[in-house]
Structure formats: structure tokens, C-alpha cells
Scaffold this motif. Structure first.
Motif, PDB file in Angstrom:
ATOM      1  N   ALA A  50     -18.062  -9.283 -28.811  1.00 20.62           N
ATOM      2  CA  ALA A  50     -16.946 -10.112 -29.635  1.00 20.62           C
ATOM      3  C   ALA A  50     -16.778  -9.238 -31.036  1.00 20.62           C
ATOM      4  N   VAL A  51     -17.935  -8.620 -31.314  1.00 19.18           N
ATOM      5  CA  VAL A  51     -18.186  -7.800 -32.680  1.00 19.18           C
ATOM      6  C   VAL A  51     -18.068  -6.318 -32.459  1.00 19.18           C
ATOM      7  N   ASN A  52     -18.877  -5.980 -31.487  1.00 18.87           N
ATOM      8  CA  ASN A  52     -18.876  -4.446 -31.601  1.00 18.87           C
ATOM      9  C   ASN A  52     -17.721  -3.665 -30.700  1.00 18.87           C
ATOM     10  N   LEU A  60     -10.975   4.705 -29.251  1.00 23.65           N
ATOM     11  CA  LEU A  60     -10.857   3.079 -29.238  1.00 23.65           C
ATOM     12  C   LEU A  60     -10.133   2.641 -28.074  1.00 23.65           C
ATOM     13  N   SER A  61     -11.082   1.561 -27.501  1.00 19.79           N
ATOM     14  CA  SER A  61     -10.093   1.181 -26.318  1.00 19.79           C
ATOM     15  C   SER A  61     -10.476  -0.486 -26.490  1.00 19.79           C
ATOM     16  N   LYS A  62      -9.777  -1.114 -25.450  1.00 23.41           N
ATOM     17  CA  LYS A  62     -10.109  -2.716 -25.364  1.00 23.41           C
ATOM     18  C   LYS A  62     -10.925  -3.006 -24.244  1.00 23.41           C
ATOM     19  N   LEU A  63     -11.691  -4.119 -24.307  1.00 26.60           N
ATOM     20  CA  LEU A  63     -12.390  -4.516 -23.122  1.00 26.60           C
ATOM     21  C   LEU A  63     -11.896  -4.578 -21.876  1.00 26.60           C
ATOM     22  N   ASP A  64     -10.369  -5.008 -21.865  1.00 23.76           N
ATOM     23  CA  ASP A  64      -9.797  -4.923 -20.612  1.00 23.76           C
ATOM     24  C   ASP A  64      -9.230  -3.874 -19.996  1.00 23.76           C
ATOM     25  N   ALA A  65      -9.665  -2.621 -20.609  1.00 23.84           N
ATOM     26  CA  ALA A  65      -8.976  -1.325 -20.162  1.00 23.84           C
ATOM     27  C   ALA A  65      -9.524  -1.212 -18.909  1.00 23.84           C
ATOM     28  N   ARG A  72     -16.539   7.474 -19.490  1.00 30.14           N
ATOM     29  CA  ARG A  72     -17.984   7.027 -20.261  1.00 30.14           C
ATOM     30  C   ARG A  72     -17.393   5.966 -21.014  1.00 30.14           C
ATOM     31  N   VAL A  73     -17.941   4.712 -21.195  1.00 29.81           N
ATOM     32  CA  VAL A  73     -17.680   3.623 -21.953  1.00 29.81           C
ATOM     33  C   VAL A  73     -18.603   3.693 -23.222  1.00 29.81           C
ATOM     34  N   GLU A  74     -18.184   3.784 -24.354  1.00 28.68           N
ATOM     35  CA  GLU A  74     -19.239   3.926 -25.540  1.00 28.68           C
ATOM     36  C   GLU A  74     -19.285   2.696 -26.202  1.00 28.68           C
ATOM     37  N   ILE A  75     -20.115   2.068 -26.654  1.00 32.03           N
ATOM     38  CA  ILE A  75     -20.457   0.778 -27.507  1.00 32.03           C
ATOM     39  C   ILE A  75     -20.703   1.144 -28.909  1.00 32.03           C
TER      40      ILE A  75
END
Length: 108
Positions: A50-52, A60-65, A72-75
Motif C-alpha cells: 500500500a506504500v511501496n 512505474l507500474s500498478k499492482l494489477d498489471a 522483472r517486478v521491482e519493489i
């Protein structure tokens, strides 16, 4: 691995440590599902989706992508300082240092 399974990576970096976890997921999985499947949140409890912010290959991307094979998903960690303010401060410090004009010439 079946035709409907793909491999993606979940990445998280700290100042002195970087972790990239390959994850086998079903095709069409979202970034959030891949992050949760990776188990990275149990290793780094400070991660709060909810923050990161997250990104896919630095964008930049959204969680529902939805993810594709080998994404590679980067946090991202929250910034400690605003980069614009840091640059502004560095520029101001540089200007202050240059005002002196250097050492006085040696006397003859």
C-alpha cells in the motif's frame, strides 16, 4: 512447466543488499500476485504494497498489471530525501564554495 506457466522475477534492493527471486506463475498473473507468490514479503516485512511503489523493468507500474514471461517486478523503497532538494542543496553548496575565488595569490 506447462504451457500456461511462465517465469518472472521479483526484485528488491537495500543499500547493501539486492535480492532477485525467480517465480513460476500462471500466465496472466498480476504483479501483486507474483510478489506475494515470491515470499519476499516474509523476508522483508517492511515491504508494504500500500506504500511501496513497484515497477516492471524500471517503469512505474500498478499492482494489477499483468505480467509476461521473464518480466522483472521491482519493489521500490520510499525515498529518504527528495532528489530535487538534494540537487538544489548541492548546487547551492557549489556556488558558496566558488564565491571565494580560490586561494589568494602568493605575495611577491
Amino acid at each position: 512447466m506447462t504451457a500456461s506457466e511462465i517465469i518472472v522475477e521479483v526484485a528488491y534492493a537495500l543499500p547493501n543488499e539486492q535480492l532477485i527471486i525467480p517465480v513460476k506463475v500462471t500466465d496472466g498473473v498480476t504483479a501483486e500476485q507474483a510478489i506475494k507468490s515470491s515470499g519476499i514479503m516474509s523476508k522483508y516485512p517492511e515491504i508494504d504494497l500500500a506504500v511501496n511503489k513497484i515497477g516492471i523493468f524500471g517503469k512505474l507500474s500498478k499492482l494489477d498489471a499483468p505480467l509476461r514471461r521473464l518480466d522483472r517486478v521491482e519493489i521500490y523503497r520510499p525515498l529518504i530525501a527528495d532528489p530535487k532538494e538534494v540537487r538544489k542543496q548541492r548546487a547551492a553548496d557549489g556556488k558558496v564554495m566558488k564565491k571565494g575565488g580560490g586561494d589568494a595569490p602568493p605575495e611577491a
